[in-house]
Design an enzyme around this catalytic site. Structure first.
Site, short mmCIF file in Angstrom:
data_model
loop_
_atom_site.label_atom_id
_atom_site.label_comp_id
_atom_site.label_asym_id
_atom_site.label_seq_id
_atom_site.Cartn_x
_atom_site.Cartn_y
_atom_site.Cartn_z
N ASP A 7 0.85 -1.20 0.00
CA ASP A 7 0.00 0.00 0.00
C ASP A 7 0.89 1.25 0.00
O ASP A 7 1.81 1.36 0.82
CB ASP A 7 -0.86 -0.06 1.28
CG ASP A 7 -1.98 0.95 1.31
OD1 ASP A 7 -2.42 1.38 0.24
OD2 ASP A 7 -2.43 1.29 2.43
N SER A 67 -8.82 2.48 8.53
CA SER A 67 -9.28 3.16 9.76
C SER A 67 -10.41 2.40 10.45
O SER A 67 -10.45 2.33 11.69
CB SER A 67 -9.74 4.59 9.44
OG SER A 67 -8.66 5.34 8.94
P1 13P Z 1 -8.93 4.73 5.42
O1 13P Z 1 -8.08 5.59 6.30
O2 13P Z 1 -10.16 5.45 4.97
O3 13P Z 1 -9.24 3.41 6.03
O4 13P Z 1 -8.10 4.45 4.07
C1 13P Z 1 -7.16 3.42 4.00
C2 13P Z 1 -6.35 3.47 2.75
O5 13P Z 1 -6.65 4.14 1.80
C3 13P Z 1 -5.16 2.63 2.72
O6 13P Z 1 -4.41 2.85 1.57
O1 G3H Z 2 -3.33 4.88 3.62
C1 G3H Z 2 -2.83 4.67 4.71
C2 G3H Z 2 -3.12 3.45 5.49
O2 G3H Z 2 -4.18 3.66 6.37
C3 G3H Z 2 -1.90 2.96 6.18
O3 G3H Z 2 -1.66 3.66 7.34
O4 G3H Z 2 0.75 4.16 7.07
O5 G3H Z 2 -0.34 4.31 9.32
O6 G3H Z 2 0.05 2.08 8.25
P1 G3H Z 2 -0.19 3.56 8.04
ZN ZN Z 3 -4.52 4.83 0.83
#
Ligand code: 13P
Ligand code: G3H
Ligand code: ZN
Length: 321
Positions: A82, A269
């Site tokens: 991610d 989240s």
């Molecule tokens: P949220 O913070 O809305 O859960 O988004 C997560 C996300 O986009 C991770 O890449």
């Molecule tokens: O987009 C972000 C995700 O919620 C990941 O969050 O970088 O705190 O693990 P993090």
């Molecule tokens: Zn994201």
């Protein structure tokens, strides 16, 4: 059964008018909760790992846990990086067994975004790994980067064909009004309903439609798609937490996006909120509890219920394995 790419998942999701949930993983309990929910609802899911998750849990542990989940559930999962910030982290995840990576060049100029994305695509495709790129910039918080509402920008549909053609990406994240974190909108950007709960501005479905028209059949990704369930926020706040005015994306709008070209919906989240609500409940109801299994078990159960709900009522991916 194995860790697989998202190619087949997205093809079926696009045709079927549903989306695949991409859930962030950070520890064993979260992985178990997501993959057990996937198994019980017979849904594909994507397990996604941020740079912060790799720092917290280490690549080797998350990799081994993801493989254990495949073995335990008898389901194929995709393992995805991610928000890869640069070529090096994407390469490290590709070399380390991930089946999908995101190169997030959205903070660069259009040309620099294309250049870094193209480089990652070349390396990834040579290793059988798929790539998600991003155009447009979401507001909110991801890792150590905080993007203010003023610095965020919607995706410009007139750029998407050139970006996809020149980079060769397999999917594209776009900005249509979602935002990272549990505070997606400032109170002044929202209205309040009769219960005093903030109601955010609607997503820009016109942009999504135009992107889909320009890229027929191409999988679109929505980041920042937690709905910040108010029952978790209320419970956390009633048990000593402080999450004032936390607000997310209404689930009916996510359902609508899933019926359109959106094939991947990112949720992190809501996992954090479900886990926190469960753990606070146990600890406040039983101040003598100190066995981590006692409260982590309840946190895990809350995450599992929440993920199953998303799969069935929001993503529509249940029963599609
Ligand atoms: P949220 O913070 O809305 O859960 O988004 C997560 C996300 O986009 C991770 O890449
Ligand atoms: O987009 C972000 C995700 O919620 C990941 O969050 O970088 O705190 O693990 P993090
Ligand atoms: Zn994201």
């Amino acid at each position: 059964m194995a860790l697989v790419t998202t190619k087949e998942m997205f093809r079926k999701a696009y045709e079927g008018g549903y989306a695949i949930g991409a859930f962030n993983i950070n520890n064993m309990e979260i992985i178990q909760a997501i993959t057990e929910a996937a198994q019980e609802t017979q849904s594909p899911v994507i397990l996604q790992v941020s740079a912060g998750a790799r720092k917290y849990a280490k690549h080797a542990y998350l990799m081994a846990l993801a493989k254990a989940a495949v073995e335990d559930s008898g389901i194929d999962f995709a393992l995805h990086l991610d928000h890869g910030a640069d070529f090096d982290i994407c390469k490290s995840c590709i070399d380390g067994g991930f089946t999908s990576v995101m190169i997030d060049g959205s903070h660069h100029s259009f040309e620099d975004n294309i250049a870094v994305t193209r480089k990652v695509v070349e390396y990834a495709h040579a290793h059988g790994v798929v790539v998600e790129g991003e155009l447009g910039r979401l507001a909110g918080i991801e890792d150590d980067v905080k993007v203010s509402a003023e610095d965020s920008s919607y995706t410009r549909p007139e750029e998407v064909e050139e970006f996809v053609t020149r980079t060769g990406v397999d999917s594209l994240a776009i900005a249509i009004g979602t935002s990272h974190g549990a505070y997606k909108f400032k109170p002044e950007q929202c209205k309040r309903n009769e219960d005093g709960v903030l109601v955010p501005p609607p997503l820009r479905f016109d942009i999504l439609e135009e992107v889909a028209r320009r890229l027929p059949g191409f999988p679109i990704v929505l980041h920042g798609a937690s709905s910040v369930p108010q029952e978790f926020v209320k419970e956390i706040n009633s048990l000593g937490g402080q999450l004032p005015d936390a607000v997310g994306i209404p689930e009916d709008q996510l359902r609508q996006a899933a019926r359109m070209a959106v094939c991947k919906i990112n949720i992190d989240s809501d996992i954090r909120l479900a886990m926190t609500a469960g753990i606070r409940r146990v600890l406040s109801g039983n101040p003598a509890a100190f066995d981590p299994r006692e409260y982590l078990k309840v946190g895990r159960e809350e995450v599992k219920k929440m993920v199953a709900h998303k799969i069935v009522d929001v993503l529509g991916s249940n029963g599609t394995l």
